[in-house]
Design a protein around this motif. Structure first.
Motif, PDB file in Angstrom:
ATOM      1  N   HIS A  70       0.809  -1.225   0.000  1.00 30.46           N
ATOM      2  CA  HIS A  70       0.000   0.000   0.000  1.00 30.46           C
ATOM      3  C   HIS A  70       0.845   1.281   0.000  1.00 30.46           C
ATOM      4  O   HIS A  70       0.338   2.342  -0.336  1.00 30.46           O
ATOM      5  N   ASP A 181      -7.539  -2.800   4.035  1.00 27.25           N
ATOM      6  CA  ASP A 181      -7.549  -4.246   4.279  1.00 27.25           C
ATOM      7  C   ASP A 181      -8.404  -4.616   5.492  1.00 27.25           C
ATOM      8  O   ASP A 181      -8.388  -5.757   5.949  1.00 27.25           O
ATOM      9  N   HIS A 228      -8.045  -5.013  -1.671  1.00 24.12           N
ATOM     10  CA  HIS A 228      -7.900  -6.196  -2.519  1.00 24.12           C
ATOM     11  C   HIS A 228      -9.285  -6.675  -2.925  1.00 24.12           C
ATOM     12  O   HIS A 228     -10.180  -6.765  -2.083  1.00 24.12           O
TER      13      HIS A 228
HETATM   14 ZN   LIG Z   1      -2.903  -5.214   1.484  1.00 23.64          ZN
END
Ligand SMILES: [Zn+2]
Length: 246
Positions: A70, A181, A228
């Motif tokens: 990231h 995330d 993601h």
């Molecule tokens: Zn990640």
């Protein structure tokens, strides 16, 4: 692969094979949220170009969390956009400056290689520069509360767990929630699609990460942009319940 989708007025979602980032525009100016792996730096630059902006028009990069997938593209990007500030929560800014590290180690990955998808993922991220040591000395703590005076008017929502300063960004005007995330919709190491928690060994504090999802539940948001997996459209409360129920 770089796919850019405009998901709302001034909100552009950039997807690659391994990780996503988001570009928020207002007039000529841009806010970027996250910046991919080290090898994604040319794709981050390309994403700015694709939405018709130049690096000098980048006012700030917001970081959801300081894992290499990231922040990896940040050092190269900042070299061409010296005016851009790097902002995140106080705790995550320290993480980005590498005063400490809360990331799965090569040893953690090795211990999980038997799991479905972990080996191909590991090979992919090595090519993407995951073993590179990245730090962002310029990372600053966000001060105050409420919307930031930046393109997109993002409201930081600190959601500790995946890392101890993990931060989501909510755009109340468009109902967009950038979940990083804390909540994802797919991953190389996951066999399921749709809202879900990330594979456990990536979370620094799994229990706290579950609790933090409760902070997202009440937000008025129905376009979820994860770190993601693809965009998810639907109320965040339902997405959180789905993820926690899996
Ligand atoms: Zn990640």
């Amino acid at each position: 692969m770089l796919r850019i989708t405009q998901v709302a007025d001034g909100v552009h979602f950039a997807e690659t094979k391994g990780v996503n980032w988001t570009l928020l525009t207002e007039g000529d100016s841009v806010t970027l949220v996250d910046a991919g792996y080290p090898a994604d730096a040319p794709l981050v630059a390309a994403s700015l170009d694709r939405i018709g902006r130049r690096p000098e028009q980048l006012l700030a990069v917001l970081v959801t969390h300081a894992h290499v997938d990231h922040i990896g593209g940040l050092p190269a990007l900042l070299a061409s956009a010296p005016g851009a500030r790097v902002l995140t929560s106080e705790r995550e800014a320290r993480h980005a400056r590498r005063e400490f590290l809360e990331q799965a180690t090569p040893r953690d990955v090795a211990a999980n290689l038997w799991r479905p998808g972990v080996l191909p993922w590991a090979l992919h991220i090595i090519r993407a520069g995951a073993l590179k040591k990245v730090s962002v000395p310029a990372a600053e703590a966000i001060t105050g509360t409420g919307p930031l005076d930046l393109p997109g008017r993002p409201v930081p929502v600190v959601t500790p767990g995946h890392t101890s300063g993990h931060t989501c960004y909510h755009l109340p005007d468009t109902g967009v929630l950038i979940t990083g995330d804390a909540l994802v919709t797919g991953h190389w190491t996951s066999r399921i699609d749709g809202p879900q928690r990330i594979t456990p060994f990536f979370d620094h504090d799994r229990e706290a990460a579950g609790t933090a999802l409760g902070l997202l539940r009440p937000l008025p948001a129905d376009i979820l942009l994860p770190g993601h997996g693809p965009v998810h459209r639907g109320p965040v409360a339902e997405a959180v319940d789905t993820a926690l129920g899996r």
